[in-house]
Design a protein around this motif. Structure first.
Motif, mmCIF file in Angstrom:
data_model
loop_
_atom_site.group_PDB
_atom_site.id
_atom_site.type_symbol
_atom_site.label_atom_id
_atom_site.label_comp_id
_atom_site.label_asym_id
_atom_site.label_seq_id
_atom_site.Cartn_x
_atom_site.Cartn_y
_atom_site.Cartn_z
ATOM 1 N N LYS A 1 3.667 54.640 -40.196
ATOM 2 C CA LYS A 1 4.242 54.336 -41.510
ATOM 3 C C LYS A 1 3.898 52.924 -41.988
ATOM 4 N N LEU A 2 3.268 52.120 -41.128
ATOM 5 C CA LEU A 2 2.860 50.775 -41.530
ATOM 6 C C LEU A 2 1.727 50.857 -42.539
ATOM 7 N N ASP A 3 1.463 49.753 -43.221
ATOM 8 C CA ASP A 3 0.354 49.712 -44.174
ATOM 9 C C ASP A 3 -0.943 50.097 -43.474
ATOM 10 N N GLN A 4 -1.818 50.756 -44.205
ATOM 11 C CA GLN A 4 -3.052 51.261 -43.626
ATOM 12 C C GLN A 4 -3.902 50.145 -43.023
ATOM 13 N N ASP A 5 -3.949 48.970 -43.661
ATOM 14 C CA ASP A 5 -4.762 47.884 -43.112
ATOM 15 C C ASP A 5 -4.210 47.381 -41.783
ATOM 16 N N VAL A 6 -2.900 47.443 -41.615
ATOM 17 C CA VAL A 6 -2.276 47.044 -40.348
ATOM 18 C C VAL A 6 -2.637 48.050 -39.250
ATOM 19 N N VAL A 7 -2.559 49.333 -39.575
ATOM 20 C CA VAL A 7 -2.887 50.385 -38.608
ATOM 21 C C VAL A 7 -4.360 50.302 -38.212
#
Length: 61
Positions: free
Chosen positions: A41-47
């Motif tokens: 569920k984290l931001d895509q750039d973080v994942v």
């Protein structure tokens, strides 16, 4: 309760993380699926950064 993995970006994040862990030989322990769900569920750039770090750490061994 609404399953937030039905949101396309979250499902994509889940697959990226699950594939990264599987490809690098990381076995999931009890409770990890819930942690993986929350992480997706984290931001895509973080994942994407997490996946890159996991892969880098695996190849650095």
């Amino acid at each position: 309760m609404h399953d937030t993995l039905q949101v396309p970006v979250n499902a994509g994040n889940w697959m990226l993380l699950a594939d990264t862990l599987a490809d690098t030989g990381v076995d999931l322990a009890v409770g990890d699926v819930d942690a993986l769900r929350r992480t997706a569920k984290l931001d895509q750039d973080v994942v994407e950064a997490l996946a890159r770090w996991i892969r880098s750490a695996n190849t650095a061994r």
